[in-house]
Design a protein around this motif. Structure first.
Motif, PDB file in Angstrom:
ATOM      1  N   LEU A   4      18.235  -3.774  -1.214  1.00 28.39           N
ATOM      2  CA  LEU A   4      16.530  -3.949  -0.593  1.00 28.39           C
ATOM      3  C   LEU A   4      15.867  -2.889  -1.332  1.00 28.39           C
ATOM      4  N   GLU A   5      17.317  -1.532  -1.919  1.00 31.45           N
ATOM      5  CA  GLU A   5      15.942  -0.845  -2.528  1.00 31.45           C
ATOM      6  C   GLU A   5      15.165  -1.338  -3.971  1.00 31.45           C
ATOM      7  N   ASP A   6      16.321  -2.254  -4.252  1.00 29.95           N
ATOM      8  CA  ASP A   6      15.146  -2.725  -5.590  1.00 29.95           C
ATOM      9  C   ASP A   6      13.703  -3.848  -5.169  1.00 29.95           C
ATOM     10  N   ALA A   7      14.555  -4.317  -4.260  1.00 30.99           N
ATOM     11  CA  ALA A   7      13.872  -5.407  -3.069  1.00 30.99           C
ATOM     12  C   ALA A   7      12.094  -4.676  -3.235  1.00 30.99           C
ATOM     13  N   LYS A   8      12.261  -3.169  -2.683  1.00 29.71           N
ATOM     14  CA  LYS A   8      11.610  -2.146  -2.531  1.00 29.71           C
ATOM     15  C   LYS A   8      10.683  -2.233  -3.295  1.00 29.71           C
ATOM     16  N   THR A   9      10.838  -1.407  -5.008  1.00 30.99           N
ATOM     17  CA  THR A   9      10.385  -1.202  -5.611  1.00 30.99           C
ATOM     18  C   THR A   9       9.909  -2.511  -6.041  1.00 30.99           C
ATOM     19  N   LEU A  10      10.376  -3.698  -6.538  1.00 32.36           N
ATOM     20  CA  LEU A  10       9.801  -4.624  -7.049  1.00 32.36           C
ATOM     21  C   LEU A  10       8.477  -5.146  -5.573  1.00 32.36           C
ATOM     22  N   LEU A  11       8.574  -5.195  -4.658  1.00 28.62           N
ATOM     23  CA  LEU A  11       7.749  -5.928  -3.726  1.00 28.62           C
ATOM     24  C   LEU A  11       6.036  -4.965  -3.965  1.00 28.62           C
ATOM     25  N   GLY A  12       7.207  -3.106  -4.178  1.00 28.70           N
ATOM     26  CA  GLY A  12       5.513  -2.365  -3.882  1.00 28.70           C
ATOM     27  C   GLY A  12       5.074  -2.835  -5.369  1.00 28.70           C
ATOM     28  N   GLU A  13       5.346  -3.553  -6.313  1.00 31.02           N
ATOM     29  CA  GLU A  13       4.736  -3.149  -7.946  1.00 31.02           C
ATOM     30  C   GLU A  13       3.742  -4.592  -7.645  1.00 31.02           C
ATOM     31  N   LEU A  14       4.456  -5.905  -7.220  1.00 33.12           N
ATOM     32  CA  LEU A  14       3.502  -7.126  -6.234  1.00 33.12           C
ATOM     33  C   LEU A  14       2.530  -6.141  -5.391  1.00 33.12           C
ATOM     34  N   ILE A  15       2.409  -6.001  -4.958  1.00 29.16           N
ATOM     35  CA  ILE A  15       1.779  -6.142  -4.159  1.00 29.16           C
ATOM     36  C   ILE A  15       0.428  -4.667  -4.662  1.00 29.16           C
TER      37      ILE A  15
END
Length: 385
Positions: A4-15
């Protein structure tokens, strides 16, 4: 293993990439391409005619037909005139939710798919897994239509498509199509005191709308037996009628914006045929009897086929098995699913977040929904080896 932490990091980059449909998505596509290339995926980027937007198609595993596609659109709707509690292009976490434009619609699914790619890459894949990320879904699914054309030309034939639109992780096997048009009326201006000497574009536009209303009523009687949709028939909506400049001037221009949401393609063909016949046989001859340059032109804004529920649907059955769900639903909103279905693929819509949050200020996806999505994507590995 992706977390989930990986997902949070990448999603933040995409946003952080403000990929509003009116702007380029190239920076985000390059970022995703780099991530997928790093884990060994074969990545292709196909640009639109302007060169400012692109689709991404990446593959892991053997080069053969029958793969599974994880699909999402890269564009988001505008934030102008919306009252956000925080910067919409800087993701924030509050109360177990990740806020930002596109978190649920639909960069959350894209992030989850991409961080799972390295996990797939370590497996002895017997079936390919593909990643398809498109442009301009929000304004007519133009990217998906271009992608479909490219897949057809290159004879790339996946079997299953999972589109991660926000469904609260419910399995969606059907939705109506969305066909949007603008009818342009060219009349002949004149003084309002002599209406017979002009061609009143607004009055012909009104007759056109009256025909739409008649077809709207007619379509209710064409509803398929046991239609799962609400309402069960094909709908028509007149969005606007614009024309005229003054009380005493015969309007020379008018415009009608309208859409229909067909239950199946036969209804769309029926409406278009009836309108064409009405214009060609009734309206246009009457207009040109007064002025030969008068006429009606129809502009196609977008024609996106719906996702028709099928008795046999490998994608639906696969996702039901992976998630433990015991059924599938239909929804009123549209997606790119019908475009893939028209290519002969089995398609289902299932992704994190609620459509109720999409397009609104303070859009969010819950951490719990993202966890469910990641679990589903990991379980897909059992169908790839």
């Amino acid at each position: 293993m992706s977390t989930l932490e990986d997902a949070k990091t990448l999603l933040g980059e995409l946003i952080g990439f403000p990929t509003v449909s009116s702007d380029s998505n190239l920076d985000m596509i390059k970022h995703l391409a780099d991530r997928l290339s790093d884990c060994g995926a074969a990545v292709e980027i196909w640009h639109d005619e302007t060169g400012t937007k692109a689709n991404l198609f990446a593959s892991l595993g053997p080069k053969r037909d029958g793969g599974i596609v994880l699909s999402g659109h890269s564009d988001v709707v505008p934030v102008a005139d919306q009252d956000w509690s925080s910067d919409p292009f800087v993701m924030e976490e509050r109360d177990g939710k990740w806020f930002g434009r596109g978190t649920c619609d639909m960069k959350g699914f894209i992030a989850a798919a991409v961080i799972t790619a390295p996990y797939y890459a370590k497996l002895d894949l017997q079936r390919p897994v593909h990643f398809a990320f498109t442009y301009d879904e929000e304004i007519g699914c133009f990217g998906a239509q271009a992608l479909a054309k490219t897949l057809r030309e290159k004879a790339i034939k996946p079997a299953v498509v999972i589109i991660g639109e926000p469904t609260s992780m419910r399995i969606i096997e059907g939705h109506k199509g969305c066909y949007e048009y603008t009818a342009h009326f060219t009349g002949f201006e004149g003084h309002g005191s002599a209406p017979e000497r002009g061609v009143n574009a607004v009055e012909y536009a009104v007759q056109y709308v009256s025909k739409l209303l008649a077809l709207k009523a007619d379509l209710q009687g064409r509803a398929p037996a046991n239609s799962p949709f609400d309402p069960p028939w094909t709908t028509i909506n007149t969005g606007s009628l614009v024309g005229g400049v003054a009380h005493n001037v015969i309007p020379g221009k008018a415009r009608v914006d309208w859409e229909m949401r067909p239950v199946h393609k036969a209804d769309a063909d029926y409406v278009k045929d009836e309108l064409h016949r009405f214009c060609a046989q009734s309206l246009i001859p009457a207009m040109q009897a007064v002025h030969p340059d008068a006429g009606i032109k129809t502009e196609i804004i977008g024609e996106v086929d719906g996702l028709e529920p099928m008795d046999e649907n490998e994608a639906r059955d696969l996702v039901m098995e992976l998630t433990g769900a015991n059924g599938a639903d239909v929804v009123p909103f549209g997606t790119e699913a019908g475009i893939f279905q028209q290519l002969g693929m089995s398609v289902v819509v299932c992704g994190p977040g609620s459509i109720d949050q999409a397009h609104k200020p303070d859009e969010y996806v819950s951490v719990d929904q993202m966890a469910q999505c990641l679990d589903m994507l990991r379980r897909i590995s059992s169908k790839l080896v």
